[in-house]
Design an enzyme around this catalytic site. Structure first.
Site, PDB file in Angstrom:
ATOM      1  N   ASP A  62     -66.437  25.688  46.536  1.00  0.00           N
ATOM      2  CA  ASP A  62     -67.066  26.513  47.577  1.00  0.00           C
ATOM      3  C   ASP A  62     -67.724  27.672  46.842  1.00  0.00           C
ATOM      4  OD1 ASP A  62     -67.778  28.299  49.548  1.00  0.00           O
ATOM      5  OD2 ASP A  62     -65.897  28.124  50.660  1.00  0.00           O
ATOM      6  N   PHE A  94     -80.382  29.196  58.535  1.00  0.00           N
ATOM      7  CA  PHE A  94     -80.282  29.236  60.000  1.00  0.00           C
ATOM      8  C   PHE A  94     -81.480  28.477  60.574  1.00  0.00           C
ATOM      9  CE2 PHE A  94     -77.426  32.595  58.891  1.00  0.00           C
ATOM     10  CZ  PHE A  94     -76.515  32.663  59.931  1.00  0.00           C
ATOM     11  N   LYS A  95     -81.281  27.838  61.713  1.00  0.00           N
ATOM     12  CA  LYS A  95     -82.395  27.159  62.376  1.00  0.00           C
ATOM     13  C   LYS A  95     -83.355  28.215  62.929  1.00  0.00           C
ATOM     14  CE  LYS A  95     -80.559  23.028  61.898  1.00  0.00           C
ATOM     15  NZ  LYS A  95     -80.862  22.445  60.591  1.00  0.00           N
ATOM     16  N   GLN A 105     -77.881  37.098  59.995  1.00  0.00           N
ATOM     17  CA  GLN A 105     -78.495  35.973  59.278  1.00  0.00           C
ATOM     18  C   GLN A 105     -78.782  36.370  57.823  1.00  0.00           C
ATOM     19  OE1 GLN A 105     -81.625  33.728  61.044  1.00  0.00           O
ATOM     20  NE2 GLN A 105     -80.867  33.933  63.130  1.00  0.00           N
ATOM     21  N   TYR A 193     -84.002  33.561  54.687  1.00  0.00           N
ATOM     22  CA  TYR A 193     -83.985  32.394  53.790  1.00  0.00           C
ATOM     23  C   TYR A 193     -84.987  32.601  52.642  1.00  0.00           C
ATOM     24  CZ  TYR A 193     -84.369  27.520  52.245  1.00  0.00           C
ATOM     25  OH  TYR A 193     -84.394  26.361  51.489  1.00  0.00           O
ATOM     26  N   LYS A 197     -84.250  32.952  48.603  1.00  0.00           N
ATOM     27  CA  LYS A 197     -84.814  32.043  47.598  1.00  0.00           C
ATOM     28  C   LYS A 197     -85.696  32.781  46.588  1.00  0.00           C
ATOM     29  CE  LYS A 197     -82.906  28.095  48.877  1.00  0.00           C
ATOM     30  NZ  LYS A 197     -81.893  27.431  48.034  1.00  0.00           N
TER      31      LYS A 197
HETATM   32  P1  NAP Z   1     -78.115  20.266  53.720  1.00  0.00           P
HETATM   33  O1  NAP Z   1     -78.336  18.831  54.068  1.00  0.00           O
HETATM   34  O2  NAP Z   1     -77.784  21.236  54.793  1.00  0.00           O
HETATM   35  O3  NAP Z   1     -77.000  20.309  52.583  1.00  0.00           O
HETATM   36  C1  NAP Z   1     -76.555  21.518  52.069  1.00  0.00           C
HETATM   37  C2  NAP Z   1     -75.358  21.287  51.195  1.00  0.00           C
HETATM   38  O4  NAP Z   1     -74.895  22.540  50.686  1.00  0.00           O
HETATM   39  C3  NAP Z   1     -74.187  20.668  51.958  1.00  0.00           C
HETATM   40  O5  NAP Z   1     -73.501  19.778  51.121  1.00  0.00           O
HETATM   41  C4  NAP Z   1     -73.323  21.880  52.273  1.00  0.00           C
HETATM   42  O6  NAP Z   1     -71.952  21.574  52.487  1.00  0.00           O
HETATM   43  C5  NAP Z   1     -73.511  22.651  50.984  1.00  0.00           C
HETATM   44  N1  NAP Z   1     -73.070  24.040  51.066  1.00  0.00           N
HETATM   45  C6  NAP Z   1     -73.437  24.998  51.940  1.00  0.00           C
HETATM   46  N2  NAP Z   1     -72.737  26.125  51.709  1.00  0.00           N
HETATM   47  C7  NAP Z   1     -71.889  25.861  50.676  1.00  0.00           C
HETATM   48  C8  NAP Z   1     -70.918  26.607  49.979  1.00  0.00           C
HETATM   49  N3  NAP Z   1     -70.634  27.857  50.305  1.00  0.00           N
HETATM   50  N4  NAP Z   1     -70.275  26.020  48.949  1.00  0.00           N
HETATM   51  C9  NAP Z   1     -70.542  24.756  48.599  1.00  0.00           C
HETATM   52  N5  NAP Z   1     -71.437  23.983  49.237  1.00  0.00           N
HETATM   53  C10 NAP Z   1     -72.104  24.536  50.266  1.00  0.00           C
HETATM   54  O7  NAP Z   1     -79.401  20.875  52.998  1.00  0.00           O
HETATM   55  P2  NAP Z   1     -80.446  20.227  51.971  1.00  0.00           P
HETATM   56  O8  NAP Z   1     -81.740  20.124  52.682  1.00  0.00           O
HETATM   57  O9  NAP Z   1     -79.883  19.055  51.278  1.00  0.00           O
HETATM   58  O10 NAP Z   1     -80.598  21.447  50.950  1.00  0.00           O
HETATM   59  C11 NAP Z   1     -80.168  21.407  49.601  1.00  0.00           C
HETATM   60  C12 NAP Z   1     -80.869  22.537  48.852  1.00  0.00           C
HETATM   61  O11 NAP Z   1     -82.278  22.341  48.885  1.00  0.00           O
HETATM   62  C13 NAP Z   1     -80.624  23.914  49.472  1.00  0.00           C
HETATM   63  O12 NAP Z   1     -80.483  24.873  48.452  1.00  0.00           O
HETATM   64  C14 NAP Z   1     -81.905  24.163  50.260  1.00  0.00           C
HETATM   65  O13 NAP Z   1     -82.148  25.535  50.463  1.00  0.00           O
HETATM   66  C15 NAP Z   1     -82.923  23.517  49.352  1.00  0.00           C
HETATM   67  N6  NAP Z   1     -84.186  23.147  49.994  1.00  0.00           N
HETATM   68  C16 NAP Z   1     -84.218  22.203  50.984  1.00  0.00           C
HETATM   69  C17 NAP Z   1     -85.438  21.838  51.551  1.00  0.00           C
HETATM   70  C18 NAP Z   1     -85.541  20.781  52.622  1.00  0.00           C
HETATM   71  O14 NAP Z   1     -86.667  20.516  53.101  1.00  0.00           O
HETATM   72  N7  NAP Z   1     -84.451  20.121  53.012  1.00  0.00           N
HETATM   73  C19 NAP Z   1     -86.620  22.461  51.125  1.00  0.00           C
HETATM   74  C20 NAP Z   1     -86.548  23.416  50.111  1.00  0.00           C
HETATM   75  C21 NAP Z   1     -85.333  23.737  49.548  1.00  0.00           C
HETATM   76  P3  NAP Z   1     -71.331  21.351  53.965  1.00  0.00           P
HETATM   77  O15 NAP Z   1     -71.571  19.923  54.318  1.00  0.00           O
HETATM   78  O16 NAP Z   1     -69.896  21.693  53.751  1.00  0.00           O
HETATM   79  O17 NAP Z   1     -72.038  22.302  54.890  1.00  0.00           O
END
Ligand code: NAP
Length: 276
Positions: A62, A94-95, A105, A193, A197
């Site tokens: 975590d 956050f959504k 947030q 957010y 970043k």
């Molecule tokens: P996601 O599906 O919501 O997955 C996020 C992951 O991070 C989940 O496994 C979540 O665990 C974990 N997490 C959150 N808080 C945590 C904590 N305190 N300790 C350990 N794990 C934690 O999001 P995603 O889209 O795959 O995003 C992954 C990364 O890519 C993020 O850094 C995000 O900002 C970045 N990103 C995503 C997009 C996009 O379009 N999806 C675009 C740009 C950047 P739980 O299941 O326990 O919540």
């Protein structure tokens, strides 16, 4: 102590992190750790990969919990004498329509995305072995948020001399400014957010500089990246990339060959260095 190379991906029980682990299981010549804050969700994810014939290992992590980070650090030190690949992927958002007050947030988002990621780096970077690769998953949202900052803030975030302490001070100030509802007057954009970043991208630039200064001969390459707009719980089903496609740039950076001298200290999207 094992001599096997080892890779760790944070927040990898689902989404892009899970896809990064899947790709590393296929391409990384060593042990790959899927980590999750919730052991149940983590072990379920490992079992899912097992069904695909892929073997990932599990460790709890975590990134909001210093004890949890230190437990992983001690485990890696003892079992492997360090680590070879670190992908800081865990993050929250956050959504858009969430009605949680903006100041809350800001605090919650910065806590995980910036301060949590930084704590992982503080504890694990000293363990990264020569020729190691570190990937901090940021977002194009960091570039657009940078564009929304005052000229003075932009100058600070683009500076080649900004220190980690100064960055921490700025990130803390953002959270404090939102609590006083003065963040816009103080030159911040209206996105928690995006600011979190900015923190991840600038932290990566600083860390790369520190590696140049303190561990030049170790050939470690450290970068920030954007995975693209990816269909996950965070971004929703309308995003353009599959999780496996979103994993491509982070995995490319995690597996830069040992004779590569770059990219390093860059912000990378679609495997291409972006101007910061
Ligand atoms: P996601 O599906 O919501 O997955 C996020 C992951 O991070 C989940 O496994 C979540 O665990 C974990 N997490 C959150 N808080 C945590 C904590 N305190 N300790 C350990 N794990 C934690 O999001 P995603 O889209 O795959 O995003 C992954 C990364 O890519 C993020 O850094 C995000 O900002 C970045 N990103 C995503 C997009 C996009 O379009 N999806 C675009 C740009 C950047 P739980 O299941 O326990 O919540």
């Amino acid at each position: 102590m094992s001599n096997v190379p080892v890779a760790v991906v944070t927040g990898s029980n689902k989404g892009i992190g899970f896809a990064i682990v899947r790709a590393l299981c296929k391409q990384f010549p060593g042990d790959v750790y899927l980590t999750a804050r919730d052991p149940g969700r983590g072990r379920e994810a490992v079992a899912k990969l097992q069904e695909e014939g892929l073997h990932a290992l599990f460790h709890q992590l975590d990134i909001d919990d210093l004890q949890s980070i230190r437990a992983l650090r001690d485990f890696l030190k003892e079992k492997y004498g360090g680590l070879n690949v670190l992908v800081n992927n865990a993050g929250i958002a956050f959504k858009v329509h969430d009605t949680t007050p903006f100041a809350v947030q800001a605090e919650v988002t910065l806590k995980t995305n910036f301060f949590g990621t930084r704590n992982v780096c503080t504890e694990l970077l000293p363990l990264v072995k020569p020729y190691g690769r570190v990937v901090n998953v940021s977002s194009m949202a960091s570039s657009s948020a940078l564009g929304g900052c005052s000229r003075e803030l932009q100058q600070k975030f683009r500076s080649n001399t900004i220190t980690e302490d100064e960055l921490v001070e700025l990130m803390t100030k953002f959270v404090e400014d939102t609590k006083k509802s003065v963040h816009e007057r103080e030159g911040w954009p209206n996105t928690a957010y995006g600011v979190s970043k900015i923190g991840v991208t600038v932290l990566s630039r600083i860390q790369a500089r520190m590696l140049n200064e303190k561990r030049k001969g170790d050939h470690i390459l450290l970068n920030a990246c954007c995975p693209g707009w990816v269909r996950t719980d965070m971004a929703g089903p309308r995003a353009t990339k599959s999780p496996d496609e979103g994993a491509e740039t982070p995995v490319y950076l995690a597996l830069l060959p040992s004779d590569a001298d770059g990219p390093h200290g860059q912000f990378v999207s679609n495997k291409t260095v972006q101007t910061w």
